[in-house]
Every structure is written in structure tokens, then in C-alpha cells.
Design a protein around this motif. Structure first.
Motif, PDB file in Angstrom:
ATOM      1  N   ASP A  48      77.013 -16.476  54.367  1.00  0.00           N
ATOM      2  CA  ASP A  48      77.839 -17.685  54.306  1.00  0.00           C
ATOM      3  C   ASP A  48      77.076 -18.888  53.776  1.00  0.00           C
ATOM      4  OD1 ASP A  48      80.046 -16.356  55.454  1.00  0.00           O
ATOM      5  OD2 ASP A  48      79.210 -16.645  57.459  1.00  0.00           O
ATOM      6  N   LEU A  49      75.835 -18.683  53.373  1.00  0.00           N
ATOM      7  CA  LEU A  49      74.993 -19.787  52.917  1.00  0.00           C
ATOM      8  C   LEU A  49      74.979 -19.855  51.390  1.00  0.00           C
ATOM      9  CD1 LEU A  49      72.846 -22.005  53.519  1.00  0.00           C
ATOM     10  CD2 LEU A  49      71.129 -20.172  53.434  1.00  0.00           C
ATOM     11  N   VAL A  50      75.260 -21.033  50.851  1.00  0.00           N
ATOM     12  CA  VAL A  50      75.254 -21.253  49.406  1.00  0.00           C
ATOM     13  C   VAL A  50      74.396 -22.476  49.102  1.00  0.00           C
ATOM     14  CG1 VAL A  50      76.621 -21.794  47.356  1.00  0.00           C
ATOM     15  CG2 VAL A  50      77.564 -20.279  49.121  1.00  0.00           C
ATOM     16  N   VAL A  51      73.471 -22.314  48.156  1.00  0.00           N
ATOM     17  CA  VAL A  51      72.639 -23.426  47.701  1.00  0.00           C
ATOM     18  C   VAL A  51      72.900 -23.617  46.216  1.00  0.00           C
ATOM     19  CG1 VAL A  51      70.297 -24.349  47.484  1.00  0.00           C
ATOM     20  CG2 VAL A  51      70.868 -22.847  49.411  1.00  0.00           C
ATOM     21  N   ASP A  52      73.487 -24.760  45.851  1.00  0.00           N
ATOM     22  CA  ASP A  52      73.759 -25.090  44.457  1.00  0.00           C
ATOM     23  C   ASP A  52      72.643 -25.992  43.961  1.00  0.00           C
ATOM     24  OD1 ASP A  52      74.721 -26.278  42.034  1.00  0.00           O
ATOM     25  OD2 ASP A  52      76.718 -25.575  42.579  1.00  0.00           O
TER      26      ASP A  52
END
Length: 238
Positions: A145-149
Motif C-alpha cells: 500500500d506504499l507509493v513513493v512518487d
């Protein structure tokens, strides 16, 4: 092309004096499509690195003719080939020393074959990025569930934006760039805080705890940022 199919051209050198373990590693690696080269001594291993130019090296530290630490140091004088330590030495000092002098990863015997294969894939992927002279093509990192843009400098957990301090974000992106790899306390101090902070060994622990509170469902049972006891930290890749 599948990841397994993409691995068919990768050559892995196994430097291990225990014949049954060598055979076991050969079977595990060839089943994933890797070409395997074997060496039972350190000197033969060094010769193979020069002559066969492997894409990755799996190295035991306790070899009959020379210590694996010496092999790492010698190889790092002229090559950045990924080196994954697979050793019965489980002391924290051994792990830290190996990683600090140039090993890319460290697994302790007995080991999990799926984990070893995952570490090999990570090492090969990072080596390919270094050879291309750039970063990963994607500007977005996602695991669970972790997103790094990276482009927008925004972080999301379950599609809800998480606000990080500049230092927290710098630590997280350092972990993202090296996802799957064990990063020592010293490496993190140098990359995140700078060389003037190498003695502040408590800094990474404090900032990791802060990141976990913001990113993990249960900081006491992390899914994303794992502690390698006495060595450093690792961000899961998948």
C-alpha cells in the motif's frame, strides 16, 4: 518477457568450498535460468572473476586458502560486480565489516533459497542501473500500500498522502533507491546526514522509528522497513 526469462543471460559465480552446498546452489540458480560458474577456493574465484566476468558473485567467507573479506577488498579495487555473502559467520561485526568494505548483501547459513534468489535479482537489477549510468526508469516506487512518487516528492499510504519531513523523505528515498539491499548505519549516515555525522549512530534508528510510525500499520511488526540487527535496515522490494 518474464523475470525468469530475462535472467537467462546472467552469469553467477559461486565461490564456496563445501561441495554439497555448491551443488545445491548450482541447482537453485540454474533452475531460475542463470549460468553458474563454480570455484572452491578464493584464488580460483578471483581468476574466474577476471576471466569469466560474472554478473554477480555469491561468496562464502570461510574459504580454505584465503578469507572472503580479502576477496571483497581485492575485487573492489577494480570491479563493482555485485557480491552477495553467504556465510556461516553470523556475528554482527562480520556483517558490518563485509558490507562496509564493498559487499552488496549478506545472508547467513542456513539460508532460504527464495530469499537468496530474491537478493540475486536485486543485485543484478542495481548493477544494470549502474551500467546504464542512470536511475531506475520509473519515477514511482510501489510496494504493498506504499507509493513513493519521486518526481512529485509525494508519499502515499493506502492512497492517502503521508507528510514527511525533509530528512524523513531523504532517508526514505535512499532506501527506495536501494530497495532490497541491506544498508548499514554508516552508509545511511553518510548518504542522509553527511560525513560529519558518522559517529551519530543513533540518528538512523530514531529516524527509522519515525518513518515506521507514519508508514507501517503496526510499527512493531513492520511490513516495509526491516531491521538487520546490529547492521542496518532494508526496504522490501516486493
Amino acid at each position: 518477457m518474464s523475470e525468469k526469462e530475462g535472467a537467462t543471460q546472467a552469469r553467477v559465480l559461486v565461490i564456496e568450498d563445501d561441495r554439497p552446498i555448491r551443488r545445491f546452489l548450482e541447482a537453485a540458480l540454474t533452475s531460475e535460468g542463470y549460468e553458474v560458474v563454480e570455484a572452491e577456493t578464493g584464488r580460483l574465484g578471483l581468476t574466474h572473476i577476471l576471466a569469466r566476468m560474472p554478473d554477480a558473485v555469491v561468496l562464502d567467507l570461510g574459504l580454505p586458502d584465503m578469507d572472503g573479506m580479502e576477496i571483497i577488498a581485492r575485487v573492489r579495487e577494480w570491479s563493482q560486480v555485485p557480491i552477495i555473502i553467504l556465510s556461516a559467520r553470523g556475528r554482527e561485526d562480520d556483517k558490518v565489516d563485509a558490507l562496509n568494505i564493498g559487499a552488496d548483501d549478506y545472508l547467513t547459513k542456513p539460508f532460504s533459497v527464495p530469499e537468496l534468489l530474491a537478493r540475486v535479482r536485486v543485485a543484478l537489477r542495481h548493477a544494470a542501473v549502474l551500467r546504464s549510468g542512470g536511475r531506475e526508469e520509473t519515477s514511482q516506487f510501489q510496494v504493498g500500500d506504499l507509493v513513493v512518487d519521486v518526481d512529485s516528492r509525494r508519499v502515499f499510504k493506502k492512497e492517502v498522502e503521508v507528510h514527511l519531513t525533509p530528512l524523513e523523505y531523504r532517508l526514505l528515498t535512499t532506501l527506495v533507491k536501494n530497495a532490497g539491499k541491506v544498508l548499514t548505519h554508516r552508509f545511511l549516515l553518510r548518504e542522509v546526514w553527511g560525513v560529519g555525522y558518522l559517529e551519530q549512530t543513533h540518528y538512523p534508528r530514531m529516524l527509522i522509528a519515525s518513518l515506521r510510525r507514519k508508514l507501517e500499520d503496526d510499527p512493531a511488526e513492520p511490513r516495509y522497513i526491516f531491521t538487520e540487527q546490529g547492521v542496518g535496515y532494508r526496504l522490501v522490494e516486493d
